[in-house]
Enzyme design. Sequence first.
Site, PDB file in Angstrom:
ATOM      1  N   HIS A 175      -6.430  -8.846  -2.408  1.00  0.00           N
ATOM      2  CA  HIS A 175      -7.342  -7.707  -2.261  1.00  0.00           C
ATOM      3  C   HIS A 175      -6.517  -6.555  -1.669  1.00  0.00           C
ATOM      4  CE1 HIS A 175     -10.601  -5.410  -0.260  1.00  0.00           C
ATOM      5  NE2 HIS A 175     -11.453  -6.040  -1.049  1.00  0.00           N
TER       6      HIS A 175
ATOM      7  N   ASP B  84      -5.629 -14.306   4.718  1.00  0.00           N
ATOM      8  CA  ASP B  84      -6.801 -13.467   4.504  1.00  0.00           C
ATOM      9  C   ASP B  84      -7.930 -14.435   4.138  1.00  0.00           C
ATOM     10  OD1 ASP B  84      -8.859 -11.947   3.587  1.00  0.00           O
ATOM     11  OD2 ASP B  84      -7.684 -10.787   2.138  1.00  0.00           O
TER      12      ASP B  84
ATOM     13  N   GLN C 294     -12.789 -14.496   1.992  1.00  0.00           N
ATOM     14  CA  GLN C 294     -13.598 -15.191   0.975  1.00  0.00           C
ATOM     15  C   GLN C 294     -13.598 -16.706   1.180  1.00  0.00           C
ATOM     16  OE1 GLN C 294     -15.571 -13.734  -1.111  1.00  0.00           O
ATOM     17  NE2 GLN C 294     -14.809 -11.647  -1.250  1.00  0.00           N
TER      18      GLN C 294
ATOM     19  N   LYS D 289     -19.814 -11.013   5.251  1.00  0.00           N
ATOM     20  CA  LYS D 289     -19.755 -11.884   4.067  1.00  0.00           C
ATOM     21  C   LYS D 289     -20.269 -13.283   4.386  1.00  0.00           C
ATOM     22  CE  LYS D 289     -15.772  -9.511   2.035  1.00  0.00           C
ATOM     23  NZ  LYS D 289     -16.321  -8.738   0.929  1.00  0.00           N
TER      24      LYS D 289
ATOM     25  N   CYS E 255     -11.366  -3.917  -5.820  1.00  0.00           N
ATOM     26  CA  CYS E 255     -10.285  -3.705  -4.837  1.00  0.00           C
ATOM     27  C   CYS E 255      -9.123  -4.650  -5.086  1.00  0.00           C
ATOM     28  CB  CYS E 255     -10.792  -3.872  -3.403  1.00  0.00           C
ATOM     29  SG  CYS E 255     -12.010  -2.675  -2.934  1.00  0.00           S
TER      30      CYS E 255
END
Length: 405
Positions: free
Chosen positions: A120, A197, A200, A223, A362
């Site tokens: 991302h 990261d 997600q 999220k 993104c």
Amino acid sequence: MDARKIRQDFPILRIRHNGKQIAYLDNAATTQKPRSVINAVKEYYENYNANVHRGLNFLSQKATDKYEEAHEKTARLINAKNSAEIVFTKNATESLNLLAYSLGEKISEGDEILLTKMEHHANLVPWQELAKRKKAKLVFAGITREGKLDLEDFALKIGNRTKIVSVTQASNILGTINPVKRLAKEAKKNGAIFIIDAAQSVPHIKIDAKGTGADFMAFSAHKMLGPTGIGVLWGKEEMLGEMPPFLTGGDMISEVTFEKSTWNKLPWKFEAGTPNIAGAIGFGAAIDYLKKIGFAGIRAQEQRLLKYGLKRLSEINGVKLYGPKAGERTGIIAFNLNNVHPHDVAGILDENAVAIRSGNHCAQPLMNEMGIQGVARASFYIYNTPEEIDRLADGIIRAKKVFGV
Ligand SMILES: Cc1ncc(COP(=O)(O)O)c(C=O)c1O
């Protein structure tokens, strides 16, 4: 776990658009909020709104207790060593920017920062800026045709110049789950700092921050049922301790003279100014809610929806699906319909109150790598049902008719 029962906790899922009940399938962008999260935020503002760490008054003490409780809940959620390792930021993007700034001193001219081709922008642009500042080099591990990380390429790209490796645990487009434990081992063998990261992944799978072998991890509350404006940076205590602060000012200091300042203890050294108190308290309530369901149930439910979605969409002529097999990804389906622009597909679905996202998400370099301009993306969470996936499939079939493809 019963999605129909869970839905009753989410007031927004009752709303209607064009006479139809909303089917919210854009959870990779942000999730909806259960009543317990909304009420936790409301209760703070109605009953104990005050600044934290500032006053001896009872309101400030209660606000401080609840704010610190959120640090502790987050630490337990991801199996951090303690709450000193949990820094609250604005979002995953800010957490990654913090790292790219505060780890900057470890980078010299000619050093390498290894990323992957499925990042991302939040895990790319901050490193581009650092590389520019330090005359360092960005290196990218490739992806396979199936949409998985090319592990051989990853191993080849690590060398003695690699100082930082930063990798997404789950792709926001392909859904691909990367084997972060294995990647961390590879990075550590070469003495590099390893960053995940986890924007997600933390919302969808049980995470063991300590167990991954990583040094840092970034994610966002919004999220995973929490409010917007609150994110997390997890970092090993000793590493956070060594790093200079990112933002300076109030709350992150210990002592200040006209000439110089010293820093507060962790995690507050990295939490300059009045923090997002309501957001942190709301996030605490979101963690409680998710833990009550349990991550095994969440993953199983998402897998059921994913498999059903892949089956339904693969039956539609002209639909191209992206990403690896169900077991190797999260509940995300990226697709295109013949040569119809993904915005047009999303527009038709929106007319039928089916909310998805379209565009480059993104991740423009990944789109370029895949040779496409964008994708339509449906993404699932705990309150989604197979009937909503049927409505997604019906909407795509309708788009086929409208666009004559
Ligand atoms: C993989 C990944 N990383 C980072 C981010 C950035 O999250 P935020 O916008 O909450 O900072 C996102 C958001 O979609 C994401 O999907």
